[in-house]
Enzyme design. Sequence first.
Site, PDB file in Angstrom:
ATOM      1  N   ASP A  43     -10.953   2.751   4.468  1.00  0.00           N
ATOM      2  CA  ASP A  43     -11.265   1.322   4.357  1.00  0.00           C
ATOM      3  C   ASP A  43     -12.776   1.094   4.300  1.00  0.00           C
ATOM      4  O   ASP A  43     -13.218  -0.007   3.976  1.00  0.00           O
ATOM      5  CB  ASP A  43     -10.713   0.576   5.587  1.00  0.00           C
ATOM      6  CG  ASP A  43      -9.464  -0.228   5.280  1.00  0.00           C
ATOM      7  OD1 ASP A  43      -9.301  -0.642   4.120  1.00  0.00           O
ATOM      8  OD2 ASP A  43      -8.659  -0.436   6.211  1.00  0.00           O
ATOM      9  N   LYS A  87       0.840  -1.212   0.000  1.00  0.00           N
ATOM     10  CA  LYS A  87       0.000   0.000   0.000  1.00  0.00           C
ATOM     11  C   LYS A  87       0.867   1.251   0.000  1.00  0.00           C
ATOM     12  O   LYS A  87       0.608   2.207  -0.738  1.00  0.00           O
ATOM     13  CB  LYS A  87      -0.946  -0.023   1.221  1.00  0.00           C
ATOM     14  CG  LYS A  87      -2.030  -1.091   1.116  1.00  0.00           C
ATOM     15  CD  LYS A  87      -2.838  -1.289   2.402  1.00  0.00           C
ATOM     16  CE  LYS A  87      -3.807  -2.464   2.235  1.00  0.00           C
ATOM     17  NZ  LYS A  87      -4.599  -2.761   3.447  1.00  0.00           N
ATOM     18  N   GLN A 124      -4.456  -1.694   9.779  1.00  0.00           N
ATOM     19  CA  GLN A 124      -4.394  -3.002   9.136  1.00  0.00           C
ATOM     20  C   GLN A 124      -4.956  -4.077  10.080  1.00  0.00           C
ATOM     21  O   GLN A 124      -4.592  -4.141  11.253  1.00  0.00           O
ATOM     22  CB  GLN A 124      -2.941  -3.327   8.736  1.00  0.00           C
ATOM     23  CG  GLN A 124      -2.783  -4.582   7.890  1.00  0.00           C
ATOM     24  CD  GLN A 124      -3.454  -4.511   6.523  1.00  0.00           C
ATOM     25  OE1 GLN A 124      -3.625  -3.440   5.945  1.00  0.00           O
ATOM     26  NE2 GLN A 124      -3.847  -5.645   5.984  1.00  0.00           N
TER      27      GLN A 124
HETATM   28  N1  GUN Z   1      -6.878  -7.032   6.292  1.00  0.00           N
HETATM   29  C1  GUN Z   1      -7.301  -7.743   5.215  1.00  0.00           C
HETATM   30  N2  GUN Z   1      -7.889  -6.929   4.303  1.00  0.00           N
HETATM   31  C2  GUN Z   1      -7.843  -5.681   4.823  1.00  0.00           C
HETATM   32  C3  GUN Z   1      -8.289  -4.417   4.347  1.00  0.00           C
HETATM   33  O1  GUN Z   1      -8.869  -4.260   3.268  1.00  0.00           O
HETATM   34  N3  GUN Z   1      -8.053  -3.368   5.180  1.00  0.00           N
HETATM   35  C4  GUN Z   1      -7.442  -3.506   6.390  1.00  0.00           C
HETATM   36  N4  GUN Z   1      -7.271  -2.429   7.138  1.00  0.00           N
HETATM   37  N5  GUN Z   1      -7.028  -4.672   6.860  1.00  0.00           N
HETATM   38  C5  GUN Z   1      -7.228  -5.751   6.077  1.00  0.00           C
END
Ligand code: GUN
Length: 293
Positions: A120, A53, A97
Amino acid sequence: MATILDGKKLSLTIQDELAIKVSERLQKGKKKPHLAAILVGEDGASKTYVAAKVKACERVGYQSTLIKLPEITTEKELMLEIEKLNNNNSIDGFIVQLPLPSHIDEQKIIQLIDPKKDVDGFHPQNIGRMVLNLPTFLPATPNGILEFLKRYKIDTIGKECVIIGRSHIVGSPMSILMARNYYPGNSTVTLTHSRTQNLKEICLKADIIIVALGKPEFLTADMVKDGVVIIDVGITRVNDNSKKNGYRLVGDVKFDEVSKKASYITPVPGGVGPMTIASLLTNTLNATKLKKM
Ligand code: GUN
């Protein structure tokens, strides 16, 4: 043989589109989008995702801030970090995350995020807005899947769509989005899960199957009909001594056999994963625009 839905390529196309929008903003004297990510602990997969990311932010010309916290971080300490990001005017959007260490209440943390910075799309306010079809940040993975369907012009209207897995991050929002009176959507959706009795029968009727289970090679060729569209969200590290890092990435679909029957299929890796990143970047630009700066 199925058409491969190339997430790596499509994600880069979307990133290039975003990079142009960023340079247009800069020419007008507007600020660069700024995404922050909080990573708690040492989970290998989470570290990889967050690194991807941050790298994508650089690629499109965003500013990024990575906040790494140790596994022993308390819930209270994490809450303080979130308040700091909420109040930091330079940060347009941020993510925490997941999964978090088990001593931290995930929902409590998510609910503390300023909904206007919740790129998110996990905050209850944003989930509610999604359900009501109001402008919001759509969760990144479901939105990435919609983008696949849109850009490959896959017909969804009136189709039987089966979703396997009811997580808050993928299965549950996906079921809502595919049922909306909207394209891509307007499907007849069946949301299946661990208590579903006759999964094979249900899958055999499906025109579109979205699998988000985390069980390597769960969906086999005998479970799908000819011409099915397959979206594989699973990505599990399976030990493999022939690999330098000691593992390989395996999806929830037995790709070799299912791809022979499918009309479209996403690979793992290089399918849904990169699309999630493209969606996160799109949400971040939208968060920046919200601030009109
Ligand atoms: N863990 C797995 N997928 C995601 C996501 O799309 N966002 C976040 N913050 N954590 C994740």
